[in-house]
Motif scaffolding. Structure first.
Motif, PDB file in Angstrom:
ATOM      1  N   GLU A  33       0.828  -1.212   0.000  1.00 51.58           N
ATOM      2  CA  GLU A  33       0.000   0.000   0.000  1.00 51.58           C
ATOM      3  C   GLU A  33       0.855   1.253   0.000  1.00 51.58           C
ATOM      4  OE1 GLU A  33      -3.608   2.173   2.530  1.00 51.58           O
ATOM      5  OE2 GLU A  33      -2.556   0.443   3.370  1.00 51.58           O
ATOM      6  N   SER A  90      -9.330   4.465  -3.675  1.00 56.35           N
ATOM      7  CA  SER A  90      -8.270   3.476  -3.883  1.00 56.35           C
ATOM      8  C   SER A  90      -8.134   3.128  -5.361  1.00 56.35           C
ATOM      9  CB  SER A  90      -8.567   2.199  -3.089  1.00 56.35           C
ATOM     10  OG  SER A  90      -8.581   2.467  -1.698  1.00 56.35           O
ATOM     11  N   ARG A 140      -9.370  -4.416  -3.015  1.00 55.36           N
ATOM     12  CA  ARG A 140      -8.305  -4.740  -2.063  1.00 55.36           C
ATOM     13  C   ARG A 140      -7.850  -6.178  -2.209  1.00 55.36           C
ATOM     14  NH1 ARG A 140      -9.299  -6.133   4.106  1.00 55.36           N
ATOM     15  NH2 ARG A 140     -10.050  -7.915   2.926  1.00 55.36           N
ATOM     16  N   THR A 189      -3.723   4.400  -2.173  1.00 54.31           N
ATOM     17  CA  THR A 189      -4.836   5.025  -1.466  1.00 54.31           C
ATOM     18  C   THR A 189      -4.682   6.533  -1.543  1.00 54.31           C
ATOM     19  OG1 THR A 189      -4.994   3.153   0.061  1.00 54.31           O
ATOM     20  CG2 THR A 189      -6.070   5.191   0.716  1.00 54.31           C
ATOM     21  N   ASN A 223      -9.390   0.278   4.055  1.00 52.98           N
ATOM     22  CA  ASN A 223      -9.783   0.450   2.653  1.00 52.98           C
ATOM     23  C   ASN A 223     -11.233   0.028   2.414  1.00 52.98           C
ATOM     24  OD1 ASN A 223      -7.062   1.224   1.918  1.00 52.98           O
ATOM     25  ND2 ASN A 223      -6.510  -0.942   2.058  1.00 52.98           N
TER      26      ASN A 223
END
Length: 569
Positions: free
Chosen positions: A142, A197, A221, A229, A430
């Motif tokens: 991430e 995202s 995700r 993000t 998320n």
């Protein structure tokens, strides 16, 4: 000292030796790379042809270390010697070397993606390969990116186009799903923090828009090898406090500054640039609306600002995939600021910025992350919600430690400086449920309280209950910091009132004393005693502080904290 120059849009880095002579260190047109770095996630290999079993195991161990340094990502330059010379390999040797590299990655459960291949001579080439391994304890890698820029620059529209995979109609259609409130839809202005995202699979394909069906945040995700993000922040001056609080509290890995091609660099854009620089956040720039106005004038204005004494950055316009990978490789080490030119209506330039986001690194080493995870938990609360059927939910960033469902924590400080015991019930990241959050990750938590839950507010923290009696968490009104004044029109004296940002804390504070009883002007530094005006906050030594009042700005580090109800001598 390193210096830089741009020659006909050619990026050149110069190295100054002890005698003041400039020697070219990086020049991709001439086929020269810097010497292989000992630390970091970049590895040079002249060739990887039929290694022995012992050599192969050594290469795998080396790759594992580079992946740890790159937080799950490593870049291999094949056909390059340790000195940085691009010797190149013929097609047969290159195919064999890439096959060996793939076998090494397979041994670790990693994947390889060829980023670029460059000819360096007759039938000889060098290849740049991205090796990626998702850490065993994570769904994906991430990267947090804060989106900044003045009102009307097209921030929300750009995010809508990137995350939805459809172009705008020229009237803001793509931004509607980014807004959270009715008044934002009516005015077209973002007033609060919005999270979006963008997911990539192992080959760099965008997850969000590679299917005809609607895809949920949880599916993005779960299917993503890498997740970017975005934090869509407000551009209007009225909401500047919210923007600064998000930058300070959520600690983004990178910032994306959005500028409109249809005008000059406005005051808010310069304000956002100054704040990003003060917080030492790597950033890149996106110029929008190039279908309306050519970006040449804005690019030159940006170059003038970025190369000025206050910034000393290297602006690098991006016009090809080759320049994308060059910029991503040197953004952190060489102060490079990539500049993208895009149109949300015609989609021009969007593929370049999408590719850049795919190779963008979090910039946090594995060893640093492991160190933070071993420390007691510290979760900074930035947002508070009340969800029907769940109760109170807090959103924010886990700065240290690891939190799982059922973890016992203390929330505070309360008005008297004390903390209240709670237990974590559920965790969301998320927009999807999960069972664990680690240091450096943002999340939303719900919890059950021991007794009545106290009134919660932004700026509070959740900390571990295993501190021990000698180091119980406490609130404070007074703290001391070593500060530097970035800009102030006149002089700062004792009694100066300012807005202080420390993590997710945003509160008015008064300067109660300046070491040496002197005044502070622009570029001055001193040790300063602050006092919060409204309520106690959780502050510890080593925290970064940003204070601002109108156009005045300063930064510093907390050096001493005075617990509440302790008499100052």
């Amino acid at each position: 000292m390193d210096t830089y120059r741009i020659e006909s849009d050619r990026f050149v880095v110069l190295h100054t030796d002890g005698k003041g002579n400039n020697n070219e260190l990086i020049d991709f047109d001439q086929g020269i790379l810097p010497p292989e770095p000992q630390l970091g996630n970049v590895e040079y290999k002249l060739k990887l042809i039929n290694p022995s079993q012992m050599r192969f195991e050594h290469l795998v161990t080396q790759m594992k270390w580079r992946l740890r340094e790159g937080h799950g990502e490593a870049v291999y330059e094949i056909g390059v010697s340790d000195s940085g010379q691009l010797h190149g390999l013929d097609d047969a040797d290159m195919d064999t070397s890439l096959g060996t590299l793939t076998q090494m990655a397979d041994k670790l459960g990693a994947t390889t993606t060829v980023l670029r291949r460059k000819s360096v001579g007759y039938r000889r080439s060098v290849t740049e390969v991205l090796v990626r391994k998702i850490p065993d304890d994570q769904h994906n890698i991430e990267v947090r990116v804060a989106v900044l820029g003045g009102a009307g620059a097209g921030k929300s529209t750009l995010l809508g186009v990137l995350t939805q995979g459809v172009t705008d109609n020229g009237r803001g259609k793509a931004r509607l799903n980014m807004f959270r409130h009715v008044h934002e839809i009516k005015s077209g202005r973002t007033s609060c923090i919005s999270h979006e995202s963008l997911g990539f699979d192992a080959m760099g394909n965008v997850i969000n828009s590679n299917t005809n069906d609607m895809i949920t945040a949880e599916e993005v995700r779960d299917k993503s090898a890498k997740l970017v993000t975005f934090m869509d922040l407000a551009g209007h001056r009225r909401y500047l406090r919210t923007t600064v609080q998000a930058l300070s509290g959520y600690s983004p890995h990178h910032a994306m500054l959005v500028v409109s091609s249809g005008g000059t660099i406005g005051g808010m854009t310069k304000e956002h640039l100054a704040i990003v620089k003060a917080l030492d956040i790597p950033f890149f720039i996106v110029i929008t609306k190039i279908d309306i106005t050519p970006p040449g004038t804005v690019i030159q204005e940006l170059k003038d600002i970025l190369t000025s004494i206050g910034y000393r950055k290297v602006p690098m316009p991006i016009d090809s995939y080759d320049s994308v990978f060059t910029a991503s490789s040197h953004q952190l080490s060489e102060n490079v600021v990539p500049i993208f030119c895009v149109s949300n209506v015609t989609a021009e330039g969007l593929s370049l910025i999408t590719r850049f986001l795919y190779v963008l690194s979090p910039g946090v080493s594995h060893s640093e992350r492991e160190r933070l995870e071993l420390e007691p938990c510290e979760f900074h609360i930035d947002e508070i919600f009340r969800v029907e059927g769940v109760g109170m939910v807090v959103g924010g960033l886990l700065v240290k430690g690891v939190v799982t469902e059922g973890t016992s924590l203390k929330v505070g400080p309360l008005p008297d400086g004390s903390f209240h015991s709670v237990s974590v019930a559920t965790i969301h990241r998320n927009k999807a449920p999960c069972r664990m959050v680690r240091a450096g990750q943002s999340a939303s938590l719900s919890f059950t309280a021991n007794g009545d839950l106290p009134n919660l507010r932004s700026g509070m923290v959740l900390v571990s209950t295993d501190y021990g009696s000698a180091t119980e968490p406490f609130g404070t009104l007074y703290f001391q910091a070593k500060v530097s004044v970035l800009y102030h029109a006149t002089s700062i004296y004792k009694g100066f009132q300012t807005t202080v940002h420390i993590g997710s804390i945003r509160q008015t504070a008064i300067i109660e004393g300046i070491m040496g009883d002197r005044k502070l002007r622009t570029n001055d530094s001193a040790s300063v005693l602050f006092r919060f005006v409204r309520q106690p906050e959780y502050v510890r030594e080593g925290m970064r502080i940003l204070f601002r009042e109108s156009s005045s700005k300063g930064i510093g580090v907390v050096t001493q904290v005075f617990p509440l109800n302790v008499t100052l001598q």
